[in-house]
Scaffold this active site. Sequence first.
Site, short mmCIF file in Angstrom:
data_model
loop_
_atom_site.label_atom_id
_atom_site.label_comp_id
_atom_site.label_asym_id
_atom_site.label_seq_id
_atom_site.Cartn_x
_atom_site.Cartn_y
_atom_site.Cartn_z
CG ASN A 117 -3.11 -7.97 -5.67
OD1 ASN A 117 -3.07 -9.18 -5.48
ND2 ASN A 117 -3.33 -7.11 -4.71
CB CYS A 147 0.04 -8.27 -1.36
SG CYS A 147 1.07 -6.80 -1.19
CD GLU A 162 -4.03 -8.42 -1.82
OE1 GLU A 162 -2.97 -9.06 -1.91
OE2 GLU A 162 -4.06 -7.18 -1.75
N1 UDP Z 1 0.09 -1.86 -2.63
C1 UDP Z 1 1.00 -1.13 -3.37
N2 UDP Z 1 2.06 -0.52 -2.72
C2 UDP Z 1 2.26 -0.64 -1.39
C3 UDP Z 1 1.34 -1.40 -0.65
C4 UDP Z 1 0.26 -1.99 -1.29
O1 UDP Z 1 0.87 -1.02 -4.58
O2 UDP Z 1 3.24 -0.07 -0.86
C5 UDP Z 1 -1.08 -2.51 -3.32
C6 UDP Z 1 -0.85 -3.95 -3.68
O3 UDP Z 1 -1.57 -4.28 -4.85
C7 UDP Z 1 -1.43 -4.68 -2.50
C8 UDP Z 1 -2.65 -3.83 -2.22
O4 UDP Z 1 -2.20 -2.50 -2.47
O5 UDP Z 1 -1.72 -5.99 -2.82
C9 UDP Z 1 -3.21 -3.92 -0.84
O6 UDP Z 1 -2.17 -3.81 0.13
P1 UDP Z 1 -2.47 -3.30 1.60
O7 UDP Z 1 -3.78 -3.86 2.04
O8 UDP Z 1 -1.26 -3.59 2.43
O9 UDP Z 1 -2.59 -1.72 1.37
P2 UDP Z 1 -3.18 -0.56 2.30
O10 UDP Z 1 -4.51 -0.21 1.70
O11 UDP Z 1 -3.23 -1.02 3.72
O12 UDP Z 1 -2.21 0.57 2.12
#
Ligand code: UDP
Length: 565
Positions: free
Chosen positions: A267, A269, A271
Amino acid sequence: MELSQNALKVLEARYLLRDEEGRVIETPEQMFARLARVVAATEAAYGGEVPLWERRFHELLGSLKFLPNSPAIMNAGKAEGQLAACFVLPVEDSMQSIFDTLKNAALILQSGGGTGFSFSQLRPKADPVRSTGGIASGPVSFMKIYNTATDVIKQGGARRGANMGILRVDHPDILEFIRVKRDAVELANFNISVAVTDAFMEALRTGGDYPLVNPRSHKTVGSIAAAEVFAEIVASAWSTGDPGLIFIDRINRANPTPLLGSFESTNPCGEQPLLPYEACVLGSLNLSRYALPPGLDWAALGRDVATAVRFLDDTIDANHYPLPAIEAMHKGNRKIGLGVMGWADLLILLGLPYNDPRSFALARQTMRFVRDRARAASVGLAEKRGVFPNFIGSIYDAEGMPRVRNATTTTIAPTGTLATIADCSSGIEPLFSLAYQRRVLEMEFTEINRHFLDSARKGGFYSERLMAQVLRRGTLAGIPGVPPDAVRLFQTALEIPVEGHLEMQAAFQEYTDNAVSKTVNLPESATEADVARTYLLAYEKGVKGVTVFRYGAKKGTLLRFEDID
Ligand code: UDP
């Protein structure tokens, strides 16, 4: 509910439901109630007690001890409520596939999800195109089209469009791919990573060449010195942060469902490795809320892991999928990714410096506990609801393996926004600074980390003068008169050596089914040799991927972080 001002601001800007005129129509409390209600409603299909689970989910969410990924919070209860954060789509070597996938990616982006793509199957630049008699323009040219489309789509979406672009290191266009983001305007909506093979790492170790293979003909079209390609990767990563590396053979050795295909991409980022059309819902436990010096409140954590796993499994059934193929894959493997955030805060509360063997040991102990309890909860669900439908032929389909409901249960997400909502440090990252800027109604404030303030008061080294210095510098390093223990305890990301960052990543990876989001932050003065050392050490440490970011490096995008406003 005790929400920080930053949390309120983020929730109002993007998460709380609005009416047709764009007016916010719910409170944060109502938002969590909505999420708990929508997810718990799926319990009925399994004979679960809906009101009981609705109450438990609501309590856990409201305590800010656990949050699912952002799309779940934003979209639960909406007509097309898409609740997963992570997707991977296939890009095959045909116009049909390239543009079908672009359309599908648009649907995912609109819903707040992020998509990873491997472009490794596309024929290289200048390869013949039989149907037109012309020549191919290569993977990078198509990535640029995806990037432009993302620019347009994200204007209407709830958050920034995040994409991951992957190319295998043995693709003939690898050098063009490695260099493309040196120009900051290119691929600004992409994080890019090179899928590095064990064969490449071996060639690098022995100073040899390795073959470049045309993915269409499967013929070797040339060979190149591994050291030359690695130097180009390092030069780009030093100046812009991209590309990262993913260790693709290692990732595939951990594939729980090898009969369904192999991983080519993660995905956005990094992970979450996923098969084509696969999705994953992530969730994170806020470890700062489980501090019970000298350790953790294991009993409470164990209970909450079980509730969180149930919540995430239910989320799969509550989801409205953007495509039938994705629904089939996600419901077939039922991957969930429970992880942690607030790790740096927890360490501070326990008086443990981030870069310390005791902290690496606690990381292993904690993540092992989370993984074991998460698997046990998944086994418990399987007893009532059945194992995941693609179980037969999976790695769990063997003597002595647990009969799980979910093909994976653990992932460590960046928690770019979740950590702001929960008011804790992000994922497993160290604090970036002891002071940070905050903007409220056009006014800028600088705030000091509250754990640092508490500790300075308790430790007897609080003074107005010291706080003024910390506000300016963001760190205790170099300020005279501060107790050495405090200087070590509050080391920030740029002061922690590469080895410390990677040791922590490796400690968590050891007990995580999927992968671990981690950025190795480097000071501005770091050299290309430091980047090279980081990438080589990451391979040695057994992590699944690595990302660096040198302070002050130019980057067209900050997808690995999330803006507050
Ligand atoms: N993600 C996305 N857009 C964003 C931030 C995150 O699509 O602006 C997706 C992406 O697949 C990333 C995952 O959400 O790997 C998790 O990111 P994060 O934990 O930072 O998201 P949060 O749930 O804190 O918004």
